[in-house]
Scaffold this motif. Structure first.
Motif, short mmCIF file in Angstrom:
data_model
loop_
_atom_site.label_atom_id
_atom_site.label_comp_id
_atom_site.label_asym_id
_atom_site.label_seq_id
_atom_site.Cartn_x
_atom_site.Cartn_y
_atom_site.Cartn_z
N PRO A 168 2.23 -13.48 -10.03
CA PRO A 168 2.63 -12.08 -10.29
C PRO A 168 2.20 -11.59 -11.66
CG PRO A 168 4.50 -13.53 -10.62
CD PRO A 168 3.37 -14.40 -10.15
N VAL A 169 1.43 -12.41 -12.36
CA VAL A 169 0.98 -12.10 -13.71
C VAL A 169 -0.46 -11.61 -13.65
CG1 VAL A 169 0.55 -13.08 -16.00
CG2 VAL A 169 2.49 -13.88 -14.63
N LEU A 170 -0.81 -10.63 -14.49
CA LEU A 170 -2.20 -10.21 -14.59
C LEU A 170 -3.01 -11.32 -15.25
CD1 LEU A 170 -1.96 -6.49 -15.81
CD2 LEU A 170 -2.39 -7.31 -13.51
N ILE A 171 -4.08 -11.74 -14.58
CA ILE A 171 -4.95 -12.79 -15.11
C ILE A 171 -6.38 -12.23 -15.09
CG2 ILE A 171 -5.80 -15.14 -14.85
CD1 ILE A 171 -3.23 -15.79 -13.35
N ALA A 172 -7.06 -12.31 -16.23
CA ALA A 172 -8.41 -11.76 -16.31
C ALA A 172 -9.21 -12.54 -17.35
CB ALA A 172 -8.39 -10.28 -16.67
N PHE A 173 -10.53 -12.38 -17.24
CA PHE A 173 -11.45 -12.90 -18.26
C PHE A 173 -12.33 -11.74 -18.73
CE2 PHE A 173 -15.56 -14.63 -19.64
CZ PHE A 173 -15.11 -15.47 -20.67
N ILE A 174 -12.41 -11.57 -20.06
CA ILE A 174 -13.15 -10.46 -20.66
C ILE A 174 -14.19 -11.04 -21.61
CG2 ILE A 174 -12.97 -8.43 -22.14
CD1 ILE A 174 -10.10 -8.11 -21.13
N ASP A 175 -15.44 -10.57 -21.49
CA ASP A 175 -16.49 -11.11 -22.36
C ASP A 175 -16.48 -10.39 -23.71
OD1 ASP A 175 -19.16 -9.38 -20.56
OD2 ASP A 175 -17.71 -8.64 -22.01
N ARG A 176 -17.43 -10.76 -24.54
CA ARG A 176 -17.46 -10.21 -25.90
C ARG A 176 -17.81 -8.73 -25.93
NH1 ARG A 176 -16.97 -14.08 -29.77
NH2 ARG A 176 -17.54 -12.52 -31.32
N ALA A 177 -18.32 -8.22 -24.81
CA ALA A 177 -18.62 -6.78 -24.73
C ALA A 177 -17.41 -6.00 -24.19
CB ALA A 177 -19.83 -6.55 -23.84
N PHE A 178 -16.22 -6.63 -24.18
CA PHE A 178 -14.98 -6.01 -23.71
C PHE A 178 -15.07 -5.62 -22.24
CE2 PHE A 178 -15.48 -4.62 -28.25
CZ PHE A 178 -14.58 -5.53 -28.78
N THR A 179 -15.83 -6.38 -21.45
CA THR A 179 -16.03 -6.08 -20.02
C THR A 179 -15.34 -7.16 -19.19
OG1 THR A 179 -18.16 -5.06 -20.51
CG2 THR A 179 -17.74 -5.70 -18.21
N TYR A 180 -14.63 -6.70 -18.14
CA TYR A 180 -13.95 -7.64 -17.25
C TYR A 180 -14.96 -8.41 -16.41
CZ TYR A 180 -9.47 -5.38 -18.29
OH TYR A 180 -8.35 -4.91 -18.90
N ARG A 181 -14.83 -9.76 -16.42
CA ARG A 181 -15.67 -10.62 -15.58
C ARG A 181 -14.88 -11.31 -14.48
NH1 ARG A 181 -20.12 -8.13 -16.14
NH2 ARG A 181 -20.93 -8.08 -18.29
N PHE A 182 -13.55 -11.25 -14.58
CA PHE A 182 -12.67 -11.80 -13.54
C PHE A 182 -11.35 -11.05 -13.59
CE2 PHE A 182 -9.12 -14.49 -12.28
CZ PHE A 182 -9.52 -14.91 -11.03
N ALA A 183 -10.76 -10.81 -12.42
CA ALA A 183 -9.44 -10.20 -12.35
C ALA A 183 -8.76 -10.69 -11.07
CB ALA A 183 -9.54 -8.67 -12.35
N ASN A 184 -7.47 -10.97 -11.14
CA ASN A 184 -6.76 -11.44 -9.95
C ASN A 184 -6.15 -10.27 -9.18
OD1 ASN A 184 -4.67 -10.79 -11.68
ND2 ASN A 184 -3.40 -12.52 -11.10
N ALA A 185 -5.48 -10.61 -8.07
CA ALA A 185 -5.00 -9.58 -7.15
C ALA A 185 -3.89 -8.72 -7.76
CB ALA A 185 -4.50 -10.23 -5.86
N ALA A 186 -3.23 -9.23 -8.83
CA ALA A 186 -2.15 -8.44 -9.44
C ALA A 186 -2.65 -7.12 -10.01
CB ALA A 186 -1.47 -9.26 -10.54
N TYR A 187 -3.94 -7.02 -10.29
CA TYR A 187 -4.47 -5.76 -10.83
C TYR A 187 -4.34 -4.63 -9.82
CZ TYR A 187 -6.27 -7.40 -15.28
OH TYR A 187 -6.36 -7.85 -16.56
N GLU A 188 -4.39 -4.96 -8.53
CA GLU A 188 -4.23 -3.90 -7.52
C GLU A 188 -2.82 -3.36 -7.55
OE1 GLU A 188 -5.13 -3.07 -2.78
OE2 GLU A 188 -5.45 -5.06 -3.64
N THR A 189 -1.80 -4.26 -7.79
CA THR A 189 -0.41 -3.83 -7.86
C THR A 189 -0.16 -2.98 -9.09
OG1 THR A 189 0.25 -5.86 -6.71
CG2 THR A 189 1.97 -4.65 -7.90
N TRP A 190 -0.76 -3.38 -10.22
CA TRP A 190 -0.51 -2.67 -11.49
C TRP A 190 -1.35 -1.41 -11.63
CZ3 TRP A 190 1.45 -5.05 -16.49
CH2 TRP A 190 2.37 -6.07 -16.24
N PHE A 191 -2.60 -1.49 -11.20
CA PHE A 191 -3.53 -0.39 -11.47
C PHE A 191 -4.04 0.31 -10.21
CE2 PHE A 191 -3.89 -3.21 -15.12
CZ PHE A 191 -3.71 -2.32 -16.17
N GLY A 192 -3.69 -0.24 -9.03
CA GLY A 192 -4.16 0.37 -7.81
C GLY A 192 -5.64 0.14 -7.55
N ARG A 193 -6.22 -0.86 -8.21
CA ARG A 193 -7.63 -1.16 -8.03
C ARG A 193 -7.78 -2.63 -7.66
NH1 ARG A 193 -10.48 1.94 -13.18
NH2 ARG A 193 -9.88 4.08 -12.57
#
Length: 806
Positions: A184-209
């Motif tokens: 239920p926790v947001l889990i992501a990986f962001i590179d040095r360019a501040f760009t998301y390279r991984f995101a788990n399913a919780a992002y859909e619950t929090w952000f609708g995406r």
């Protein structure tokens, strides 16, 4: 895919490129030294020359098939037959066709490939499965070309290992994705360019995406520029290598403000450079509200207590501490509400019963003693009891019991959750120790394997001078010995090593060790001995005993920085004191101590010195396994090792070993006379389930002059011994085998063939570690030809001398 699998795939690719080059050279030769016509296909050239076709079928690393358009195989090379486990007879008998070789679900694809071959003259490379002779399948990459004679030629590359590796990798990635998406926790990986390279399913619950809609976006695009700028200093700190924790209030897409706990963890590559950050975000809005509510309630409670400080009945009712009032014989007269809240027993169910009725049965005798129920003057103090509850499982309660004139007043603190947390901490510490041990083993073994790998690579060079060959061979041999020593130290620490205990006189061994310590410690360290004139016998492994002394001496030398006094002392017939919380023993024990005049060990480190791979020495000067070997040897031998140290005053290690009676000396007198030389035609039955080791062992014995028979398991060995009329002079058997093990086989042969020597060999066996070798000779793996020869000579010599050979 593991490093070994990657290396294997590279070797296959290299072999294929070599064969392709070889084929191009063959085509070039056929064109009288000129490059082949780029418009002419290799297949046409092959068809024009049967010799070239035959040469293509001799490729050793790539399968080759020559077939007609009905699918019948006309010819195939050995590589293809080996892939499927088919014989040349299967091919010549006409039993092989693409219909027979192809699984049903691949037939449609094969038909399409045949149609492409007929219409275009070739097929594009594609992957499919083939049947092996035993019914199993293998994956292959292949491509076919139509020859000028109207038949087809196909190259086949076995890609089964790659397919299995891809499937395993996909399964692991799917498992990790499943775990991440279940959180239920947001889990992501962001590179040095501040760009998301991984995101788990919780992002859909929090952000609708959905995660795939998040990946590729920047933080500013997802959270907004203002929120990104607010977080940017923390993100930049994480990209600089810091582990960042923060809490922020921010508007949720549903319009309600939310509280979030955010953690940024830097991700590093193999060189240590930060490549991005892992992001973990937990919604703590409910927790914050609960904390505020709890804080508010605590304030209200404090106000009530302050206002009614003298109202004892209110304190009795509101206190979270379990309370009881009982007579000296244990009969309960009163309990407070916390008793009911914690244990579930109502006041009506409790009053009039004895305190011991609520104690778990296994602890009632001790509880009666601790509480001194029935005594005129009961004691007070902290007593931990396990209490029974009404249906919710036992609870651990720490009691303070205060005696009065006629009553006992008990105050209990429920520590159940504390005990659960302590057990979780212990498990975490165990996992940390396992991780430390695994990392240390991997580090040291990779160092040893690097030496072996590099030496072998140089030995493959044909132009290498003999002197350098000898140097690299010595390096391999010495490195194997070091690896075996490292394994022995690990087993010693785990108390799983196979010891060879025997009774020996301690003082004599200490004299011998003291004489050789000068070479270990150096000329500037003076070795002093005390108490070595007293006869004292112990039963232990002599080699491990001497190794333990050397390990302690080496630590003392390093602590004294090569200059000082090392005192070796023996005290006999003493009890063993309690050590590190372990119970001592009345003995008698032999106490062997080594004292140095070094810098001493700080108190914060003395508790860790026996841990594996823990060392205070700089990198390259120690593995951290020396003292762990001493500890493991002492415990496995029935003793222990203690340490006393003070900073600036030196250190004393004392090894305690159980004393025993002196052994009765006996020796078997040899008989004079000529005997045939060992290895001159004597037959050895080798029992080994590992194919590579079995081949190597039989080759060693044959090179030593023995005749061998190899049995793959104990049952096969018994059949050989029963059918060949005692034609063997010795049995050389592995210990760990499927079915009947080596020790069980040796015991059976001791009954059925009492004069047949059995030599056991093993790298590690829990049976050997726990029970020993049961009197059989043991050769430890990895072994050398010289060790095997010595063991066989020792075992066979009495049979040769007594005329039982032949």
């Amino acid at each position: 895919m593991t490093d070994a699998e990657v290396e294997e795939l590279r070797r296959h690719v290299a072999a294929l490129e070599a064969e392709n080059a070889r084929l191009r050279e063959a085509l070039k030769d056929q064109n009288h030294g000129s490059e082949p016509d780029p418009h002419a296909t290799p297949a046409s050239t092959l068809a024009a020359s049967p010799a070239r076709l035959r040469e293509a079928l001799t490729i050793a690393t790539v399968g080759g098939i020559y077939f007609d358009l009905n699918g019948r195989l006309l010819d195939a090379n050995d590589a293809f037959l080996a892939m499927g486990g088919y014989s040349r007879e299967d091919l010549n008998a006409g039993r092989l066709s693409w219909q027979v070789l192809t699984p049903p679900e691949w037939l449609d694809m094969s038909w399409r490939a045949f149609n492409d071959l007929k219409t275009t003259g070739h097929t594009s490379p594609y992957e499919k499965q083939y049947f092996r002779k035993d019914g199993s399948r293998f994956w292959a990459l292949f491509g076919a070309t139509l020859l000028d004679d109207g038949r087809g030629f196909e190259f086949v590359v076995d890609i089964t290992d790659r397919k299995q590796a891809e499937a395993e990798l996909a399964a692991r990635e799917a498992e990790l994705r499943l775990i991440a998406d279940a959180m239920p926790v947001l889990i992501a990986f962001i590179d040095r360019a501040f760009t998301y390279r991984f995101a788990n399913a919780a992002y859909e619950t929090w952000f609708g995406r959905r995660p795939e809609q998040v990946v590729g976006r920047t933080i500013a695009e997802l959270l907004g520029t203002a929120e990104f700028e607010a977080r940017r200093p923390f993100i930049e700190q994480a990209l600089a290598g810091a582990d960042i924790h923060l809490e922020r209030s921010w508007p949720h897409p549903d319009g309600q403000p939310r509280e979030a706990a955010i953690r940024y963890i830097p991700s590093r590559d193999s060189s240590g450079e930060v490549t991005g950050i892992y992001v973990f975000v937990q919604d703590i809005t409910d927790r914050k509200q609960t904390e505020e509510l709890l804080a508010s309630r605590a304030l209200q409670l404090e106000a009530q207590v302050a206002e009614q400080e003298k109202a004892r009945d209110r304190i009795w009712n509101l206190s979270p501490v379990l309370k009881f009032v009982a007579r000296h014989d244990g009969e309960i007269r009163s309990v407070n509400p916390s008793w009911t809240r914690s244990l579930g027993w109502s006041e009506q169910e409790t009053l009039g019963r004895n305190v011991l009725d609520f104690v778990a049965p296994e602890g009632r005798r001790q509880a009666a003693s601790d509480l001194m129920l029935g005594a005129a003057t009961p004691l007070s103090g902290d007593i931990e009891l396990t209490l029974l509850t009404e249906g919710n499982g036992p609870r651990h309660v720490s009691w303070t019991v205060v005696p009065g004139d006629d009553l006992l007043f008990g105050f209990g603190r429920d520590i159940t959750e504390q005990r659960v947390a302590e057990e979780a901490l212990r498990q975490s510490q165990k996992l940390e120790a396992v991780g430390q041990l695994t990392g240390g083993v991997a580090h040291d073994f990779n160092n040893l394997l690097t030496i072996i790998r590099s030496s072998v690579d140089f030995l493959r060079r044909p132009e290498l001078p003999e002197t350098r060959k000898a140097r690299y061979l010595d390096a391999v041999s010495e490195t194997v010995d070091r690896a075996a020593k490292l394994t022995g130290q690990l087993l010693a620490f785990a108390r799983r090593q196979t010891l060879k205990p025997e009774v020996f006189e301690v003082a004599g061994r200490l004299h011998a060790v003291a004489d050789m310590l000068d070479t270990v410690t150096g000329a500037r360290i003076r070795v002093v001995t005390q108490g070595l004139d007293i006869p004292c016998f112990v039963r232990a492994d002599i080699s491990q005993f001497e190794t333990a002394l050397i390990n302690m001496a080496v630590n003392a030398r390093d602590a004294m920085e090569g200059e000082g006094t090392l005192t070796l002392r023996l005290v006999c017939s003493v009890p063993m004191p309690p050590i590190r919380g372990h119970a001592g023993g009345p003995g008698p024990f032999a106490a062997i101590s080594l004292s140095d005049t070094g810098a001493g060990i700080p108190p914060d480190r003395i508790g860790r010195i026996f841990e594996p791979f823990f060392t205070t020495k700089e990198v390259g000067r120690g593995t951290g396994l020396g003292l762990s070997q001493v500890f493991g040897f002492a415990k496995q031998s029935g003793g222990d090792v203690s340490v006393e140290s003070a900073v600036g005053c030196g250190t004393t290690f004392t090894l305690y070993l159980p004393e025993t009676e002196a052994a009765q000396e006996s020796a078997e007198a040899g008989r004079p006379g000529d005997t045939p030389p060992i290895g001159a035609g004597q037959r050895i039955l080798v029992v080994e389930d590992n194919v590579e080791v079995g081949r190597f062992a039989t080759q060693i014995l044959q090179d030593l002059g023995f005749e061998t028979r190899w049995a793959a398991n104990a049952e096969e060995a018994l059949d050989a011994l029963g059918s060949e009329d005692a034609a063997f002079e010795a049995v050389f058997s592995d210990v760990v085998m499927p079915g009947m093990g080596g020790i069980e086989l040796a015991k059976r042969l001791r009954r059925t063939h009492p004069h047949l020597p059995v030599i056991l060999t093993s790298g590690y066996s829990h049976v050997l570690a726990q029970e020993g070798a049961h009197g059989f000779d043991l050769v430890q793996k990895p072994y050398s030809a010289e060790q095997v020869s010595q063991a066989l000579c020792k075992a066979i010599s009495p049979r040769v001398r007594h005329g039982r050979v032949g």
